[in-house]
Scaffold this motif. Structure first.
Motif, short mmCIF file in Angstrom:
data_model
loop_
_atom_site.label_atom_id
_atom_site.label_comp_id
_atom_site.label_asym_id
_atom_site.label_seq_id
_atom_site.Cartn_x
_atom_site.Cartn_y
_atom_site.Cartn_z
N LEU A 177 -8.58 -6.69 -27.78
CA LEU A 177 -9.10 -7.62 -26.77
C LEU A 177 -9.06 -9.08 -27.21
O LEU A 177 -8.72 -9.96 -26.42
CB LEU A 177 -10.54 -7.24 -26.40
N PHE A 178 -9.43 -9.33 -28.46
CA PHE A 178 -9.44 -10.72 -28.93
C PHE A 178 -8.04 -11.35 -28.92
O PHE A 178 -7.89 -12.51 -28.49
CB PHE A 178 -10.08 -10.80 -30.32
N PRO A 179 -7.00 -10.62 -29.32
CA PRO A 179 -5.66 -11.24 -29.32
C PRO A 179 -5.17 -11.69 -27.94
O PRO A 179 -4.28 -12.54 -27.86
CB PRO A 179 -4.76 -10.12 -29.89
N ILE A 180 -5.73 -11.14 -26.84
CA ILE A 180 -5.27 -11.59 -25.52
C ILE A 180 -6.30 -12.49 -24.83
O ILE A 180 -6.22 -12.75 -23.63
CB ILE A 180 -4.89 -10.40 -24.60
N ASN A 181 -7.26 -12.96 -25.61
CA ASN A 181 -8.30 -13.82 -25.01
C ASN A 181 -7.74 -15.19 -24.65
O ASN A 181 -7.90 -15.69 -23.54
CB ASN A 181 -9.47 -13.95 -26.00
N ALA A 239 -4.33 -3.19 -22.31
CA ALA A 239 -5.59 -3.16 -23.06
C ALA A 239 -6.64 -2.37 -22.29
O ALA A 239 -7.41 -1.59 -22.87
CB ALA A 239 -6.09 -4.57 -23.33
N TYR A 240 -6.63 -2.54 -20.96
CA TYR A 240 -7.62 -1.81 -20.16
C TYR A 240 -7.36 -0.30 -20.25
O TYR A 240 -8.30 0.49 -20.37
CB TYR A 240 -7.62 -2.29 -18.70
N SER A 241 -6.09 0.10 -20.19
CA SER A 241 -5.77 1.53 -20.30
C SER A 241 -6.28 2.09 -21.62
O SER A 241 -6.91 3.16 -21.66
CB SER A 241 -4.26 1.77 -20.26
N THR A 242 -6.01 1.38 -22.69
CA THR A 242 -6.47 1.83 -24.01
C THR A 242 -7.99 1.96 -24.03
O THR A 242 -8.56 2.94 -24.51
CB THR A 242 -6.03 0.83 -25.11
N HIS A 244 -7.64 -6.47 -8.34
CA HIS A 244 -6.92 -6.64 -9.60
C HIS A 244 -5.95 -5.48 -9.75
O HIS A 244 -5.89 -4.59 -8.87
CB HIS A 244 -7.90 -6.67 -10.79
N ASP A 245 -5.19 -5.47 -10.84
CA ASP A 245 -4.18 -4.43 -11.02
C ASP A 245 -4.51 -3.49 -12.19
O ASP A 245 -3.63 -2.82 -12.72
CB ASP A 245 -2.81 -5.08 -11.27
N LEU A 246 -5.78 -3.45 -12.61
CA LEU A 246 -6.11 -2.67 -13.80
C LEU A 246 -6.32 -1.19 -13.50
O LEU A 246 -6.11 -0.35 -14.37
CB LEU A 246 -7.40 -3.21 -14.45
#
Ligand SMILES: Cc1cc2nc3c(=O)[nH]c(=O)nc-3n(C[C@H](O)[C@H](O)[C@H](O)COP(=O)(O)OP(=O)(O)OC[C@H]3O[C@@H](n4cnc5c(N)ncnc54)[C@H](O)[C@@H]3O)c2cc1C
Length: 588
Positions: free
Chosen positions: A54-58, A82-85, A203-205
């Motif tokens: 999560l932090f790397p895509i903040n 990230a959401y899938s994981t 959203h698309d999550l």
């Protein structure tokens, strides 16, 4: 660059050494399987996903933001994966009811995990936070059929939740909302109206979005007693649980805003969308409060999480940035200048950050503990007391965590000087992301009114007395801790004086509560943090090791340098409303 490592050691300290959570969990049927090993594994694994996924895509999420195209909302690169994981690893249902597939973890533990998620990526955190809040609301108020339909998919993270209250002309005052619900013959309802500012409305999550919507029935009484709650899915759900037709609820646009840019903030148009009543007709606001109270504590954690990531980045920078010499003489004579951490003012900023973060973390665990006890403690008297404390402390947690959260992120930015203002280091994003937490979920001004009006004045201060008695018992039970318990006792006396003063003012002055409320909340928050710092000092006292020594040092800083502000807050509360209300409206 900004950096983040989840403060797992501090979280363990709070849970185990300050609050003896393992003993509490063992004493309650619902949490008997929550062992220290399990807690450790959850915190470690939670830290891993927050730090590595999560932090790397903040930062990139902030730069790219969400995109709207003809009703379709796309989250920034990496969010979907990230959401899938996150969902597949079971994090969405961490605190959910096991009967519907949740993991049943206690709130005291889930607040720790939530803090990490907000720290690592606040925009991301909001999607599962809304799902968890919607699930809790359905669990408490929906029919068995609705629970079976929605809860397992929400806990799995296959579907997400949203909370649809706000309309263009109504935010704080929901009683004047216009969205309508007209009964269908099959027992469902047709929902029509426009909601704005809906977090995660589109959203698309996930494959479906479950909107919890407030609306008015045709014969509803005026005002907040005429509001009902409905569940309105983006895609209708077939009897076998598969997804059916698209419901006519669409995202008209998304907002362009100061922060949380990777969280979609949506205008949602309900054009006769099919919905189902949750709970009793016209009792929707009370039911929605289950979700709002959950979200309020959660949003408070946004303040603490962002404060923590800001602190960690500022601490490293202060050790590395060379400017000027220490007032006590050169500390690193081999360098052109000393690192800025030698300067008292820089240390003031870092210690203020740390004292608020760690005090807030302990207080979040304390409120979580009250929630757990209110739900599952075997002793009825303990449950009743805990329920009162939850009601009393939720507005304090939401407003105080988020006000201090913004202060702390600004201090972190200040430690970087001009480098904190430019984009490169990431410090300004934390400030922008923290700001909204003071506004949504009910502004902090409204939290203060809730505290002073409904939680203090409405019951003659009964719940504050219960809190005060507990703090007094703690103070009296301690020996050799006067450096911490005496300032706490002084602050508590100020809080009690302020409570009595407002309860007296209220009899004469209709503006007394509104005039006192924000200062009263700050006084309450400071006193609550002082209680936490004294408890942490009690747990650290006599233990060897750097961690415990640092705890005692920061506790001393809190007591000597931050808690004295309680004197100012008391003076402001005692001043009454005259200086606020004297100036005529047209003289502003
Ligand atoms: C990014 C973002 C995300 C959001 N997400 C959601 C969401 O998911 N779902 C949702 O339903 N809403 C959401 N909101 C809406 C948010 O909860 C409201 O903006 C907020 O509650 C304030 O309402 P308002 O903006 O209409 O301000 P107003 O109600 O117009 O208030 C304006 C000012 O007046 C003050 N005020 C109003 N009434 C009183 C009073 N009685 N006493 C004292 N002061 C008062 C307020 O404190 C505020 O300072 C979101 C907003 C934003 C910006």
């Amino acid at each position: 660059m900004a950096e983040y490592k989840a403060p797992v050691q501090d979280m363990q300290f709070v849970l185990t050494e300050v609050f003896q959570a393992d003993q509490l969990w063992a004493s309650m049927a619902a949490t008997q399987e929550v062992t220290p090993d399990l807690v450790h594994a959850i915190l470690e694994e939670g830290a891993r996903i927050c730090e590595n996924e999560l932090f790397p895509i903040n930062r990139s999420g902030d730069e790219e933001g969400c995109q709207w195209n003809d009703g379709v909302v796309t989250t920034p690169a990496g969010f979907k994966e990230a959401y899938s994981t996150y969902a597949e690893s079971g994090w969405v249902g961490l605190g959910g009811d096991p009967e519907f597939g949740g993991q049943g973890m206690p709130k005291m533990l889930t607040v720790m995990f939530e803090e990490m998620v907000y720290a690592a990526n606040t925009s991301f955190a909001l999607y599962p936070a809304l799902s968890a809040g919607a699930s809790l609301c359905l669990l408490n108020h929906a029919s068995d059929e609705l629970k079976q339909t929605y809860l397992p998919a929400l806990y799995e993270g296959r579907w997400t939740g949203s909370m649809c209250l706000t309309e263009p002309h109504c935010g704080t005052d929901l009683g004047i909302m216009k969205t309508k619900a007209v009964p269908n013959e099959d027992g469902s309802y047709q929902i029509s109206g426009t909601k704005i500012f809906i977090t995660g409305g589109e959203h698309d999550l996930a494959e479906n979005i479950v909107h919890l919507v407030l609306a008015k029935l045709p014969d509803a009484p005026a005002g907040s007693r005429g509001i009902s709650l409905f569940v309105v899915p983006k895609f209708l759900v077939n009897d076998d649980g598969s997804l059916g037709e698209r419901n006519p609820v669409h995202c008209g646009s998304i907002e362009h805003k100061m922060g949380i840019k990777a969280s979609s903030t949506c205008v949602m148009n309900f054009d006769g969308a099919q919905g189902w009543l949750v709970g009793e007709p016209n009792r929707g606001l009370a039911a929605m409060f289950t979700m709002m109270n959950y979200e309020r504590l959660s949003i408070g954690l946004q303040g603490i999480g962002l404060g923590e990531v800001s602190y960690q980045s500022a601490r490293t920078y202060a050790r590395e940035r060379l400017q000027s010499r220490s007032p006590a003489g050169a500390q690193q004579p081999e360098q052109v200048a000393d690192p800025i951490i030698v300067h008292p003012d820089v240390r003031r900023m870092l210690l203020t950050q740390r004292a608020y973060n760690e005090g807030g973390r302990a207080f979040a665990a304390y409120v979580g503990m009250q929630l757990d006890m209110a739900k599952g403690h075997p002793d009825e008297a303990v449950r009743a007391k805990a329920e009162g404390l939850v009601a009393l402390l939720t507005p304090v947690a939401k407003a105080y965590f988020t006000d201090r959260g913004l202060d702390v992120t600004v201090l972190g930015q200040q430690v970087f000087g001009g480098h904190g203002y430019v984009r490169e280091w990431g410090m300004e994003q934390f400030v922008r992301d923290a700001r909204i937490a003071q506004i949504y979920e009910g502004t902090n001004g409204i939290q203060a009114l809730d505290l002073m009006g409904r939680k203090v004045a409405a019951n003659g201060g009964e719940w504050v007395r219960s809190f005060s008695e507990e703090v007094n018992e703690f103070i009296e039970s301690q020996t050799g801790l006067e450096a911490y318990t005496q300032p706490l006792a002084d602050a508590l006396a100020r809080l009690n004086e302020a409570t009595d003063a407002v309860l007296a003012q209220v009899k004469e002055d209709p503006n007394a509560i509104g005039a006192a409320s924000c200062d009263y909340l700050n006084l309450f928050g400071l006193t609550a943090y002082a209680y936490m710092w004294a408890k942490m000092a009690a747990a650290a006292q006599g233990q060897s090791g750097d961690f415990y020594q640092a705890k005692l040092q920061v506790a001393q800083f809190f007591m000597q340098r931050l808690l004295p502000e309680s004197q100012g807050y008391l003076a402001k509360v005692l001043a009454g409303s005259e200086s606020l209300m004297g100036l005529p409206d047209d003289a502003f």
